[in-house]
Scaffold this motif. Structure first.
Motif, PDB file in Angstrom:
ATOM      1  N   LEU A 162       0.834  -1.197   0.000  1.00 23.05           N
ATOM      2  CA  LEU A 162       0.000   0.000   0.000  1.00 23.05           C
ATOM      3  C   LEU A 162       0.871   1.251   0.000  1.00 23.05           C
ATOM      4  N   ALA A 163       0.394   2.286  -0.674  1.00 24.19           N
ATOM      5  CA  ALA A 163       1.109   3.559  -0.690  1.00 24.19           C
ATOM      6  C   ALA A 163       1.115   4.159   0.719  1.00 24.19           C
ATOM      7  N   PRO A 164       2.181   4.868   1.076  1.00 26.79           N
ATOM      8  CA  PRO A 164       2.244   5.470   2.406  1.00 26.79           C
ATOM      9  C   PRO A 164       1.036   6.333   2.745  1.00 26.79           C
ATOM     10  N   ALA A 165       0.514   7.064   1.760  1.00 29.37           N
ATOM     11  CA  ALA A 165      -0.655   7.917   2.016  1.00 29.37           C
ATOM     12  C   ALA A 165      -1.871   7.086   2.383  1.00 29.37           C
ATOM     13  N   VAL A 166      -1.998   5.886   1.793  1.00 27.35           N
ATOM     14  CA  VAL A 166      -3.116   5.010   2.112  1.00 27.35           C
ATOM     15  C   VAL A 166      -2.960   4.457   3.521  1.00 27.35           C
ATOM     16  N   VAL A 167      -1.737   4.032   3.869  1.00 33.18           N
ATOM     17  CA  VAL A 167      -1.479   3.519   5.209  1.00 33.18           C
ATOM     18  C   VAL A 167      -1.790   4.589   6.259  1.00 33.18           C
TER      19      VAL A 167
END
Length: 219
Positions: A78-83
Protein backbone atom coordinates in the motif's frame (compact mmCIF):
# COMPACT_ATOMS: atom_id res chain seq x y z
CA UNK A 1 -16.47 18.42 8.40
CA UNK A 2 -16.15 16.50 11.66
CA UNK A 3 -16.97 12.87 12.36
CA UNK A 4 -19.68 12.53 14.98
CA UNK A 5 -22.57 10.31 15.89
CA UNK A 6 -25.80 11.45 17.50
CA UNK A 7 -28.14 8.89 19.06
CA UNK A 8 -31.81 9.31 19.84
CA UNK A 9 -33.98 6.83 21.72
CA UNK A 10 -37.74 6.64 21.31
CA UNK A 11 -39.77 4.63 23.79
CA UNK A 12 -36.70 3.76 25.87
CA UNK A 13 -35.37 1.11 23.46
CA UNK A 14 -31.69 0.75 22.55
CA UNK A 15 -30.35 -0.44 19.18
CA UNK A 16 -26.85 -1.65 18.32
CA UNK A 17 -25.25 -1.37 14.93
CA UNK A 18 -22.39 -3.54 13.79
CA UNK A 19 -20.44 -2.51 10.75
CA UNK A 20 -17.98 -4.83 9.12
CA UNK A 21 -16.42 -4.83 5.67
CA UNK A 22 -13.97 -7.16 4.00
CA UNK A 23 -13.12 -8.51 0.55
CA UNK A 24 -10.16 -10.63 -0.44
CA UNK A 25 -7.86 -10.87 -3.44
CA UNK A 26 -4.37 -12.33 -4.10
CA UNK A 27 -2.87 -14.60 -1.47
CA UNK A 28 0.52 -14.71 0.21
CA UNK A 29 2.37 -12.53 2.71
CA UNK A 30 2.68 -9.05 1.22
CA UNK A 31 -0.69 -9.43 -0.54
CA UNK A 32 -4.30 -9.55 0.57
CA UNK A 33 -5.61 -13.04 1.24
CA UNK A 34 -8.24 -15.10 3.13
CA UNK A 35 -8.79 -15.55 6.85
CA UNK A 36 -6.30 -17.89 8.60
CA UNK A 37 -7.46 -21.49 8.70
CA UNK A 38 -6.79 -22.27 12.36
CA UNK A 39 -9.04 -24.16 14.74
CA UNK A 40 -9.60 -22.80 18.28
CA UNK A 41 -7.35 -24.29 20.93
CA UNK A 42 -9.10 -26.01 23.81
CA UNK A 43 -8.73 -24.72 27.37
CA UNK A 44 -8.08 -27.18 30.23
CA UNK A 45 -11.78 -27.35 31.07
CA UNK A 46 -12.68 -28.17 27.48
CA UNK A 47 -13.80 -24.64 26.54
CA UNK A 48 -12.37 -22.30 23.95
CA UNK A 49 -9.11 -20.52 24.62
CA UNK A 50 -10.37 -17.37 22.88
CA UNK A 51 -10.17 -14.34 25.14
CA UNK A 52 -7.85 -16.04 27.66
CA UNK A 53 -4.34 -14.90 28.55
CA UNK A 54 -2.04 -15.92 25.66
CA UNK A 55 0.03 -19.03 26.33
CA UNK A 56 3.79 -19.21 25.71
CA UNK A 57 4.46 -18.71 22.00
CA UNK A 58 1.13 -16.96 21.44
CA UNK A 59 1.13 -13.24 20.72
CA UNK A 60 -0.82 -10.75 22.85
CA UNK A 61 -2.87 -7.86 21.44
CA UNK A 62 -0.06 -5.28 21.68
CA UNK A 63 2.27 -7.59 19.75
CA UNK A 64 -0.44 -8.33 17.18
CA UNK A 65 -1.09 -4.62 16.60
CA UNK A 66 2.64 -3.90 16.30
CA UNK A 67 3.05 -6.75 13.79
CA UNK A 68 0.04 -5.60 11.75
CA UNK A 69 1.23 -1.98 11.74
CA UNK A 70 4.70 -3.02 10.59
CA UNK A 71 3.27 -5.28 7.86
CA UNK A 72 1.05 -2.51 6.53
CA UNK A 73 3.99 -0.09 6.37
CA UNK A 74 6.59 -2.42 4.88
CA UNK A 75 5.01 -5.44 3.19
CA UNK A 76 1.42 -4.71 2.17
CA UNK A 77 2.27 -2.87 -1.03
CA UNK A 78 0.00 0.00 0.00
CA UNK A 79 1.11 3.56 -0.69
CA UNK A 80 2.24 5.47 2.41
CA UNK A 81 -0.65 7.92 2.02
CA UNK A 82 -3.12 5.01 2.11
CA UNK A 83 -1.48 3.52 5.21
CA UNK A 84 -1.69 6.93 6.88
CA UNK A 85 -5.44 7.00 6.23
CA UNK A 86 -5.97 3.86 8.35
CA UNK A 87 -7.12 3.99 11.97
CA UNK A 88 -7.02 1.02 14.33
CA UNK A 89 -10.48 -0.33 15.21
CA UNK A 90 -9.47 -3.29 17.37
CA UNK A 91 -8.31 -6.89 17.64
CA UNK A 92 -10.62 -9.89 17.26
CA UNK A 93 -9.32 -13.23 18.55
CA UNK A 94 -10.50 -16.34 16.70
CA UNK A 95 -9.19 -19.34 18.56
CA UNK A 96 -5.42 -18.85 18.62
CA UNK A 97 -5.43 -16.69 15.49
CA UNK A 98 -6.48 -13.03 15.38
CA UNK A 99 -7.73 -10.29 13.09
CA UNK A 100 -6.54 -6.70 13.49
CA UNK A 101 -9.09 -4.31 12.00
CA UNK A 102 -8.48 -0.83 10.59
CA UNK A 103 -10.96 1.72 9.22
CA UNK A 104 -10.09 4.15 6.43
CA UNK A 105 -10.60 7.78 7.47
CA UNK A 106 -9.93 11.23 6.06
CA UNK A 107 -10.08 14.45 8.08
CA UNK A 108 -11.25 12.41 11.05
CA UNK A 109 -14.28 11.04 9.18
CA UNK A 110 -14.74 7.38 8.25
CA UNK A 111 -15.16 6.20 4.66
CA UNK A 112 -18.32 4.14 4.15
CA UNK A 113 -17.38 0.42 4.28
CA UNK A 114 -13.64 1.02 3.70
CA UNK A 115 -10.90 -0.64 5.72
CA UNK A 116 -8.36 -3.44 6.12
CA UNK A 117 -8.32 -6.59 8.24
CA UNK A 118 -4.84 -8.05 8.87
CA UNK A 119 -4.88 -11.79 9.68
CA UNK A 120 -2.31 -13.18 12.12
CA UNK A 121 -1.38 -16.70 13.22
CA UNK A 122 -1.06 -17.69 16.88
CA UNK A 123 2.65 -16.85 16.80
CA UNK A 124 1.85 -13.28 15.75
CA UNK A 125 3.12 -13.80 12.19
CA UNK A 126 1.04 -12.08 9.50
CA UNK A 127 -0.64 -14.47 7.07
CA UNK A 128 -2.22 -11.80 4.86
CA UNK A 129 -5.12 -9.38 4.83
CA UNK A 130 -8.57 -8.59 3.47
CA UNK A 131 -9.13 -5.14 2.01
CA UNK A 132 -12.12 -2.97 1.17
CA UNK A 133 -10.07 0.21 0.69
CA UNK A 134 -11.00 2.88 -1.82
CA UNK A 135 -8.62 4.83 -4.03
CA UNK A 136 -11.05 7.77 -4.08
CA UNK A 137 -10.14 10.95 -2.20
CA UNK A 138 -12.32 13.64 -0.58
CA UNK A 139 -13.92 16.16 -2.92
CA UNK A 140 -14.33 19.86 -2.20
CA UNK A 141 -18.11 19.48 -1.98
CA UNK A 142 -19.73 20.63 1.25
CA UNK A 143 -22.45 18.90 3.26
CA UNK A 144 -25.80 20.38 2.21
CA UNK A 145 -28.18 18.49 4.50
CA UNK A 146 -28.67 18.78 8.24
CA UNK A 147 -28.83 15.89 10.68
CA UNK A 148 -32.56 16.39 11.30
CA UNK A 149 -33.25 16.43 7.56
CA UNK A 150 -31.23 13.25 6.91
CA UNK A 151 -33.00 11.44 9.74
CA UNK A 152 -36.34 12.38 8.18
CA UNK A 153 -35.17 10.98 4.82
CA UNK A 154 -33.94 7.77 6.45
CA UNK A 155 -37.16 7.23 8.39
CA UNK A 156 -39.12 7.38 5.13
CA UNK A 157 -36.79 4.77 3.57
CA UNK A 158 -37.55 2.00 6.10
CA UNK A 159 -40.58 -0.03 7.10
CA UNK A 160 -42.15 -0.07 10.56
CA UNK A 161 -42.35 2.32 13.50
CA UNK A 162 -38.95 3.87 14.23
CA UNK A 163 -37.91 3.33 17.86
CA UNK A 164 -34.22 4.32 17.78
CA UNK A 165 -32.05 6.33 15.42
CA UNK A 166 -28.36 7.23 15.23
CA UNK A 167 -26.81 9.39 12.52
CA UNK A 168 -23.08 9.46 11.73
CA UNK A 169 -21.22 11.66 9.23
CA UNK A 170 -19.21 9.63 6.71
CA UNK A 171 -17.48 9.89 3.36
CA UNK A 172 -19.33 8.18 0.50
CA UNK A 173 -17.62 7.06 -2.71
CA UNK A 174 -19.49 8.31 -5.76
CA UNK A 175 -18.33 9.33 -9.22
CA UNK A 176 -14.72 8.42 -8.47
CA UNK A 177 -14.41 10.67 -5.43
CA UNK A 178 -15.57 10.89 -1.83
CA UNK A 179 -18.43 13.22 -0.96
CA UNK A 180 -19.86 14.07 2.46
CA UNK A 181 -22.66 11.76 3.53
CA UNK A 182 -24.53 10.21 6.40
CA UNK A 183 -25.09 6.69 7.69
CA UNK A 184 -28.29 6.42 9.72
CA UNK A 185 -28.89 3.34 11.87
CA UNK A 186 -32.54 2.79 12.81
CA UNK A 187 -34.40 0.28 14.95
CA UNK A 188 -38.05 -0.40 14.17
CA UNK A 189 -41.09 -2.18 15.58
CA UNK A 190 -44.07 -3.53 13.60
CA UNK A 191 -42.12 -5.11 11.94
CA UNK A 192 -39.16 -5.55 14.26
CA UNK A 193 -35.89 -4.80 12.49
CA UNK A 194 -32.59 -2.94 12.32
CA UNK A 195 -31.79 -0.77 9.33
CA UNK A 196 -28.79 1.08 7.91
CA UNK A 197 -29.47 3.92 5.47
CA UNK A 198 -26.64 5.68 3.61
CA UNK A 199 -27.46 9.15 2.27
CA UNK A 200 -25.49 11.40 -0.11
CA UNK A 201 -24.98 14.59 1.90
CA UNK A 202 -24.60 16.76 -1.19
CA UNK A 203 -27.43 15.46 -3.38
CA UNK A 204 -29.65 14.54 -0.38
CA UNK A 205 -30.49 11.19 -1.99
CA UNK A 206 -30.57 7.69 -0.52
CA UNK A 207 -27.64 5.62 -1.78
CA UNK A 208 -28.33 2.34 0.02
CA UNK A 209 -30.76 0.75 2.46
CA UNK A 210 -29.82 -2.45 4.30
CA UNK A 211 -31.93 -4.43 6.74
CA UNK A 212 -30.94 -6.89 9.48
CA UNK A 213 -33.75 -9.21 10.54
CA UNK A 214 -33.22 -12.96 10.91
CA UNK A 215 -30.52 -12.75 8.28
CA UNK A 216 -29.27 -9.82 6.23
CA UNK A 217 -31.41 -8.49 3.43
CA UNK A 218 -30.70 -5.58 1.09
CA UNK A 219 -33.40 -3.39 -0.40
Amino acid sequence: MRGRATARCIGGLIAAAVVAASCSSDTGPGAFDPVPDETPAASPDGGSAAGETPATGQAGDDERIAAADEWLRTSSGLAPAVVESLELVGVEAVGRAAHVRYAQRFEGVGVDGAGVVVHLLASGAVQGASSSLTAARPSSDLMSITEDAVISIAEKAVQGTVTTVEATEIWVATGGELVPGWRVELGTADPLGSWSVVVDGVASTVIRVERDQLGRQAT
